[in-house]
Design a protein around this motif. Structure first.
Motif, mmCIF file in Angstrom:
data_model
loop_
_atom_site.group_PDB
_atom_site.id
_atom_site.type_symbol
_atom_site.label_atom_id
_atom_site.label_comp_id
_atom_site.label_asym_id
_atom_site.label_seq_id
_atom_site.Cartn_x
_atom_site.Cartn_y
_atom_site.Cartn_z
ATOM 1 N N GLN A 91 1.193 -2.053 -15.137
ATOM 2 C CA GLN A 91 2.572 -1.887 -15.594
ATOM 3 C C GLN A 91 2.768 -0.522 -16.254
ATOM 4 N N CYS A 131 1.081 2.192 -15.638
ATOM 5 C CA CYS A 131 1.042 3.198 -14.576
ATOM 6 C C CYS A 131 2.371 3.272 -13.835
ATOM 7 N N ARG A 132 2.951 2.120 -13.529
ATOM 8 C CA ARG A 132 4.245 2.109 -12.837
ATOM 9 C C ARG A 132 5.321 2.768 -13.690
ATOM 10 N N GLN A 133 5.302 2.472 -14.991
ATOM 11 C CA GLN A 133 6.289 3.078 -15.878
ATOM 12 C C GLN A 133 6.081 4.586 -15.970
ATOM 13 N N ARG A 137 7.589 6.191 -12.962
ATOM 14 C CA ARG A 137 9.051 6.229 -13.048
ATOM 15 C C ARG A 137 9.528 7.230 -14.098
ATOM 16 N N ARG A 175 0.057 -6.688 -7.045
ATOM 17 C CA ARG A 175 0.685 -5.772 -8.005
ATOM 18 C C ARG A 175 0.065 -4.375 -7.889
ATOM 19 N N LYS A 218 1.574 -2.839 -4.876
ATOM 20 C CA LYS A 218 2.942 -2.360 -5.088
ATOM 21 C C LYS A 218 2.943 -1.008 -5.780
ATOM 22 N N LEU A 219 2.046 -0.835 -6.744
ATOM 23 C CA LEU A 219 1.928 0.461 -7.418
ATOM 24 C C LEU A 219 1.502 1.543 -6.432
ATOM 25 N N GLU A 262 4.431 2.451 -4.227
ATOM 26 C CA GLU A 262 5.419 3.295 -4.892
ATOM 27 C C GLU A 262 4.927 4.735 -5.003
#
Length: 553
Positions: free
Chosen positions: A217, A219-221, A224, A249, A252-253, A256
């Protein structure tokens, strides 16, 4: 909507409920710090507990005392003292300029910086000007030292957000749900099926899984928030997770990040990341990258792997388009275009009143008292499926339900969703064979009305529509459609036709996909149309053109 919540401390009770739930079900996953927090929180005075929860549920981590006005708490300074002593709040914390600018009004900033800022201007421009001069954080009193009333007012920084996010994750099993879910349920806006919870009703089995989820989470943030990909790449989990949920998950990262590289034109890096991802769309994207890199042998090899074992219908459909192109690029024969499915076509010229959607105009044009037409896009067949298979969908098996605020099982989008409930789904679908399905659907319609479901659209499914559907839709057609929904519950819930027309006196129906001027069939719609045509399920595609107003001579 029910009456507003009468207990002013409702949020505190909800927070305590999370702590109790987590302490009961995850004691082996909590470290000493987290267990200490749960114990110490219970010993705090009520105003201090309430203030802490208010801050946890607010946006950000830095707060002005003057903005914390809550009647049930009283003086925020007094309530904050025990929290400061525990280190859960920092008084006079260090702030970056961007945090200071978020806290203060323009006139207050002018008081702090005086002649360093022009009296006129935007806060954004002021911030850019000051950041160029000084990027080092200072204590709030350092920034506001020239304005004594600001220093006296006080600012606090909450230090517990990471801990509270971990507790929230343990309770919900995800981070997209938050404290508002409790309020919406208490108000009756959302209602949930009651599921039996056991000791196995846990989202995580090991602390390492929680750590991995939170790391992904973050890393995804970071992606973004604009962290350069070169800095983010070394932070990514390098090894696949044995846990399917976590691996998706991670996938998904990676997907992206691959999209980010693709947008920058860095195709080789994008291809490598797509190839490493378990995201459902990644294999096709990897194939397209190989095409754009003109690596035809590698592209054809990947296409043949996908053809041999497509993950889902969408992938099968997409690779069927790509493979002939790859063959041609390598000197192979041109492919013969597959004929379109034999679906009835309707053509209408209608008046565009500028007020209603084209589907509404077609519904009005076709509808008759003896043959009513309903707008049901992606709702009717899924709702009938959801009602008939309610018990199987909400079966309390390990890995499905973790808390009382779930609208769907957590593994709905994971491989093996049907297989884990094979016996229950078989019993539900068997009712289509013995004729008891209509009674079961009506009973569920009455008993479960309003409960959140991933399939049932309560706002669309009324009694008249239900009665007409059960009278006109053959059990054989329902079974075929339900079986297809179960093949891929996530993707196959979409692409269904816009309208349905019934002839109750004759016990027949047809579905109608509506296309306005310039509109084209989407891939998921084509897949359903192919399925309907293959099984002789009545469907039409209606193409609408606008009538041209006559001009006087």
């Amino acid at each position: 909507m029910n009456a507003p919540l009468e207990d002013p401390l409702y949020y505190l009770h909800n927070f305590q409920r999370v702590l109790d739930w987590v302490a009961l079900r995850y004691p082996d996953l909590l470290d000493d710090h987290e267990q200490g927090f749960i114990a110490a929180f219970a010993d705090l005075p009520q105003p201090s507990r309430a203030l802490l929860v208010r801050l946890v549920m607010r946006k950000g981590e830095v707060f002005r005392a003057s903005k914390l006005v809550y009647g049930e708490i009283g003086c925020p300074r007094a309530a904050a003292l025990p929290l400061v002593e525990l280190g859960w709040l920092l008084s006079d914390p260090e702030l970056h300029l961007i945090e200071l600018f978020a806290l203060l009004r323009k006139e207050e900033l002018l008081g702090c910086f005086g002649s360093r800022l022009p009296k006129a201007g935007r806060k954004e421009d002021w911030l850019a000007r000051l950041e160029a001069e000084q990027a080092t954080p200072l204590a709030f009193s350092g920034w506001a030292g020239t304005v004594p009333e600001l220093v006296e007012e006080g600012v606090w920084r909450l230090t517990l957000m990471d801990l509270c996010d971990r507790l929230r994750l343990l309770f919900f099993g995800n981070l997209h749900q938050d404290w508002t879910d409790f309020v919406l349920a208490d108000l009756g806006i959302f209602q949930y099926e009651t599921v039996a919870f056991s000791a196995e009703s846990r989202a995580f089995g090991q602390r390492q899984e929680v750590d991995a989820y939170l790391h992904i989470q973050r890393c995804r943030q970071a992606l973004r928030d604009g962290l350069p990909a070169a800095e983010l790449l070394p932070l990514l989990p390098a090894e696949r997770f044995a846990n399917t949920w976590l691996e998706l998950r991670r996938g998904k990262l990676l997907h992206e990040l691959a999209q980010h590289h693709e947008r920058l034109g860095e195709l080789a890096q994008a291809q490598a990341l797509y190839a490493a991802s378990a995201h459902p769309e990644s294999r096709i994207r990897a194939l397209r990258m190989l095409e754009r890199l003109e690596d035809w042998p590698a592209a054809q090899a990947l296409a043949e792997v996908i053809v041999a074992a497509p993950a889902h219908d969408a992938e099968r459909q997409q690779v069927a388009r790509i493979l002939p192109r790859l063959v041609r690029k390598q000197g192979g024969p041109p492919n013969k275009r597959r004929p379109a499915s034999p679906v009835e076509r309707l053509d209408f010229e209608l008046v565009n009143d500028g007020l209603r959607r084209v589907e509404w105009l077609v519904r009005e044009h076709l509808g008759r008292d003896e043959a009513p037409v309903h707008y049901v896009e992606n709702t009717l067949l899924t709702s009938l499926f959801g009602l008939l298979c309610w018990d199987a969908i909400f079966l309390a098996i390990p890995g499905a339900f973790f808390h009382p605020y779930q609208r769907e099982p957590a593994d709905l989008r994971l491989p093996g969703f049907r297989e884990r409930r094979a016996e229950a789904f078989a019993a539900c679908l068997a009712r289509l064979d013995d004729g008891s399905y209509a009674a079961v659907i009506r009973e569920r319609f009455a008993a479960k009305r309003g409960l959140a479901s991933p399939f049932v659209a309560w706002g669309i499914l009324g009694s008249d529509l239900l009665d007409q559907a059960l009278a006109c839709l053959p059990a054989r057609h329902l079974r075929l459609c339900f079986e297809r929904l179960l093949e891929d519950p996530d993707n196959n819930r979409t692409g269904l036709p816009d309208l349905i027309q019934f002839w109750p006196a004759e016990g027949r129906y047809r579905m109608i996909e509506v296309k306005g001027p310039g509109d084209r069939l989407q891939d998921n719609q084509r897949r359903w149309l192919d399925f309907f045509a293959a099984h002789d399920i009545p469907v039409s595609v209606c193409h609408v053109q606008w009538q041209v107003a006559a001009t006087s001579a």
